[in-house]
Design an enzyme around this catalytic site. Structure first.
Site, PDB file in Angstrom:
ATOM      1  N   HIS A 184      -1.203   2.608  -2.989  1.00  0.00           N
ATOM      2  CA  HIS A 184      -1.185   3.170  -1.629  1.00  0.00           C
ATOM      3  C   HIS A 184      -1.046   4.692  -1.647  1.00  0.00           C
ATOM      4  O   HIS A 184      -0.596   5.305  -0.681  1.00  0.00           O
ATOM      5  CB  HIS A 184      -0.051   2.568  -0.777  1.00  0.00           C
ATOM      6  CG  HIS A 184      -0.231   1.108  -0.478  1.00  0.00           C
ATOM      7  ND1 HIS A 184       0.807   0.210  -0.498  1.00  0.00           N
ATOM      8  CD2 HIS A 184      -1.341   0.401  -0.164  1.00  0.00           C
ATOM      9  CE1 HIS A 184       0.354  -0.995  -0.204  1.00  0.00           C
ATOM     10  NE2 HIS A 184      -0.953  -0.907   0.008  1.00  0.00           N
ATOM     11  N   GLU A 382      -6.128   7.096   5.453  1.00  0.00           N
ATOM     12  CA  GLU A 382      -6.622   7.166   4.082  1.00  0.00           C
ATOM     13  C   GLU A 382      -8.073   7.636   4.032  1.00  0.00           C
ATOM     14  O   GLU A 382      -8.465   8.368   3.114  1.00  0.00           O
ATOM     15  CB  GLU A 382      -6.487   5.792   3.418  1.00  0.00           C
ATOM     16  CG  GLU A 382      -5.049   5.338   3.255  1.00  0.00           C
ATOM     17  CD  GLU A 382      -4.895   3.840   3.127  1.00  0.00           C
ATOM     18  OE1 GLU A 382      -4.426   3.375   2.087  1.00  0.00           O
ATOM     19  OE2 GLU A 382      -5.254   3.139   4.095  1.00  0.00           O
TER      20      GLU A 382
END
Length: 405
Positions: A184, A382
């Site tokens: 992550h 992201e």
């Protein structure tokens, strides 16, 4: 007609391909002009796309392309984009790549040599890496002159001290790459850049970021750099997740092999697809469904999740030598007020207290006035991080060799 340069961002999974298109020259002026996905790959592909205002541009089954033909599906996407975004010119594509191993601690342009190294990392992320690579090779097949960049979920954690990266295993295994990597990272990197914009006084702070979603992890950051994180060698470790168990005594696996006769494939299915919130509840892997359910096992799954988030957050505070702020992000972290409230209550002894009304309203700052530790809800991005990295590499490279070179 003048054209705007754009970056295509791809996040490829086993049965889906999520995509975004960003226009702009750098991280501070990027504009998402298109988002969407191709789902049902391998069975009945469905194409969905929305513009910057979230208006639906396309939504339907793709029956003109073979269901498992990734190159054909990407070719369809590119053709559709050229027709729909007439003033946009693709200059590069950026990919989310789950595993960069010890070799890749920063984004890198794709070449045949880099691709070979990524394929060698498949055993470290067998359920993710092959699909990341498949998207790269498929795109090179239909658009060989387009520069491609790999952005790694592991790279952000390369700053951790050695103690946070090593297992207590024989040195030769560590040297072979059996170590804690963390994941992550693209989400944490975005939060590390966004938090000082919201609260400049926390630029050098010790922060626990709670990336809570179908896949969940925590990261302890100091001055925007990873100090420790809950995921390890694979994305199975740490917190309970939608269908993954999180931290698990390795002796359980030995027991299952010896007493239940489970082999590697069966263990993989158990750990990746049948455990976590789904396994505990027997109801769902979706936090919303569990919170709405009257099934006592669903309530237990939620409580176990919140217990582990608080427990492991406290562990990260120990790794950093203190706690100055908490950030919730990702699907559950951004949208589930009950989960945030329960986690904060369990961290009350560390000085974490939230304002109920602010929490329910999903305000950016949800901590109570008397909270020693400020608490924030910050949506992650992201895809924007990938676009920023990709265009940055393009700007700093005189020549970007395409993957097919």
């Amino acid at each position: 007609m003048s054209h705007r340069d754009a970056c295509l961002v791809i996040n490829a999974g086993s049965s889906s391909l999520k995509f975004s298109v960003f226009c702009g020259a750098g991280k501070h002026d990027l504009e998402a002009v298109l988002t969407g996905q191709i789902s049902g790959i391998g069975t009945a592909p469905r194409f969905e796309a929305k513009d910057a205002a979230r208006h639906v541009l396309a939504d339907g089954i793709l029956d003109e392309v073979g269901p498992g033909d990734r190159a054909g599906l990407l070719g369809f996407l590119l053709t559709w984009m050229r027709h729909e975004l007439r003033d946009v010119r693709l200059v590069a594509a950026g990919h989310r790549v789950v595993h960069g191993g010890t070799r890749f601690d920063a984004p890198v342009r794709l070449t045949p040599a880099v691709l070979a190294e990524l394929e060698a990392l498949v055993p470290l992320a067998p359920l993710h890496q092959p699909h990341n690579i498949a998207a790269m090779t498929a795109l090179a097949e239909v658009y060989p002159e387009l520069p491609q960049v790999a952005c790694f979920d592991t790279a952000f954690h390369s700053t951790r001290p050695w103690q946070a990266q090593m297992f207590a295993l024989p040195r030769e295994l560590t040297d072979e790459g059996v170590r804690r990597y963390g994941f992550h990272g693209l989400s944490y990197e975005y939060i590390a850049q966004r938090l000082p914009q919201i609260a400049p006084e926390l630029a050098d702070a010790r922060v626990v970021v709670c990336h809570l979603g179908s896949g969940s992890s925590l990261c302890g950051m100091r001055a925007g750099r990873s100090v420790d994180t809950t995921m390890g060698f694979t994305a199975l470790d740490g917190l309970p997740m939608g269908t993954r168990p999180g931290v698990l005594d390795p002796g359980v696996l030995i027991y299952l092999m010896r007493e239940k006769g489970m082999g590697p494939d069966e263990l993989e299915r158990l750990l990746y697809h049948k455990s976590g919130l789904l396994g505990v509840s027997g109801v769902s892997n979706d936090m919303r469904a569990l919170l709405d359910s009257e099934n006592p096992q669903a309530a237990e799954a939620v409580e176990l999740f919140c217990f582990q988030v608080a427990k492991q957050a406290a562990g990260l505070a120990a790794s950093m030598g203190g706690l100055d702020a908490v950030v919730f992000t990702a699907g559950v972290g951004e949208n589930s007020a009950p989960v945030r409230a329960r986690v904060a209550e369990k961290l009350g002894w560390l000085g974490v207290h939230i304002d109920g009304a602010a929490n329910r309203a999903r305000a950016t700052r949800i901590s109570a006035a008397d909270s020693r530790v400020p608490v924030f809800v910050i949506p992650t991005d992201e895809e924007r991080m990938i676009a920023s990295h990709t265009l940055g590499i393009l700007a700093h490279s005189a020549v970007l060799s395409p993957l097919a070179a």
